[in-house]
Design an enzyme around this catalytic site. Sequence first.
Site, PDB file in Angstrom:
ATOM      1  CG  HIS A 117      33.248  73.510  33.365  1.00  0.00           C
ATOM      2  ND1 HIS A 117      32.575  72.330  33.561  1.00  0.00           N
ATOM      3  CD2 HIS A 117      32.867  73.958  32.151  1.00  0.00           C
ATOM      4  CE1 HIS A 117      31.809  72.079  32.511  1.00  0.00           C
ATOM      5  NE2 HIS A 117      31.978  73.054  31.634  1.00  0.00           N
ATOM      6  CG  ASP A 135      33.723  67.473  32.521  1.00  0.00           C
ATOM      7  OD1 ASP A 135      32.974  68.337  32.034  1.00  0.00           O
ATOM      8  OD2 ASP A 135      33.905  67.351  33.749  1.00  0.00           O
ATOM      9  CB  ILE A 191      29.683  71.243  45.122  1.00  0.00           C
ATOM     10  CG1 ILE A 191      30.620  71.524  46.301  1.00  0.00           C
ATOM     11  CG2 ILE A 191      28.834  72.445  44.798  1.00  0.00           C
ATOM     12  CD1 ILE A 191      31.612  72.613  46.087  1.00  0.00           C
ATOM     13  CB  THR A 192      24.462  71.793  46.845  1.00  0.00           C
ATOM     14  OG1 THR A 192      23.991  71.071  45.714  1.00  0.00           O
ATOM     15  CG2 THR A 192      24.745  73.219  46.430  1.00  0.00           C
TER      16      THR A 192
END
Length: 451
Positions: free
Chosen positions: A84, A188, A405-406
């Site tokens: 990613h 993942d 993340i935001t």
Amino acid sequence: HLSWDLAQARESCSDLPPPSPTLDSGQHFSAQEQTPQICVVGSGPAGFYTAQHLLKHHSRAHVDIYEKQLVPFGLVRFGVAPDHPEVKNVINTFTQTARSDRCAFYGNVEVGRDVTVQELRDAYHAVVLSYGAEDHQALDIPGEELPGVFSARAFVGWYNGLPENRELAPDLSCDTAVILGQGNVALDVARILLTPPDHLEKTDITEAALGALRQSRVKTVWIVGRRGPLQVAFTIKELREMIQLPGTRPMLDPADFLGLQDRIKEAARPRKRLMELLLRTATEKPGVEEAARRASASRAWGLRFFRSPQQVLPSPDGRRAAGIRLAVTRLEGIGEATRAVPTGDVEDLPCGLVLSSIGYKSCPIDPSVPFDPKLGVVPNMEGRVVDVPGLYCSGWVKRGPTGVITTTMTDSFLTGQILLQDLKAGHLPSGPRPGSAFIKALLDSRGLGPV
């Protein structure tokens, strides 16, 4: 997991005000002219976004970032899957922040061990704790200590080259792995275990991990959750990647999805799209091409619902994990309050590798800092640490290890804003503070060298 909306996250630092000349800590300034010396502990997204906000909104603030690793960027560097790379682009923004003349990075400094929080508070006008969630939630079941059982966090650290996990050496000679938890980190890990090594070769995965995965005999990965399909925590992008993974086929039991069609209708749009994709994959007959692809697949992954880990089962010689006993569960309650309760039935699933992915957890950093072990956070009001003036927190240690993340960006900007409000209102110490000059001398006297 850092499954991040980068478009929002790329707040540019290009409009940082010009740097001020460096100030000798011996000089005296009036409160108006003073350079606020601010210290940030931790250089992941929370630390860098906090620093970015402070530098951008105060033209004289000086920010020093302390990090226990030798290198910056936290989970962006060591937590994001190697396939990613687009998620790591945010490093460019952080690098710009670090290049400011009013920002300095000190790696290889473990706060709480090499230097205390109180010493930092003495040296700086304000200290922000942004050290994240460096531990994992334990399973607390018998057999958890057996060889072959790892936290997903350590496994991710291993394939990403986190120094403390480099020697992990997971044994991948078994044919079945079980991942406990159904979030993005679980997917993942499953994806890395099942991706053809030739595809991983093009990523920044470590050589050691790539070598081990080339020798891997893992053919089947089960991703196990206590609750049902409606409660999975992964997102549609990660699910789609799993469904399309070359050389693998999904194993979903249509019975798990009975009656879901009607219940999906009330769901919010992202959840609805995710459920529709799961439902289609589980219940619809694949087209000719997809059916052929699945028939030729040598590896498989599946989702097991309504199962809670009860015990890791040992091999006959007791030397390693050979399976997992799962309690069958059913759901009680509605909406967010839905919880899994055991029915009394159990199921044994043979496997040689168990990876627990049930969440990250923050640790207390220093006896002088309050900590809530139940919530795994530093108690705070809008980022102000309770009962410790001049001490702040941002990111996962402020609100718990959730969000993209935001979420961390917004949260860190808010802490920065609160700190600057307190500075303006005169709530922080007046008079100059020595900042890094004092801390570097202290570390030097202890025979420690920051990087």
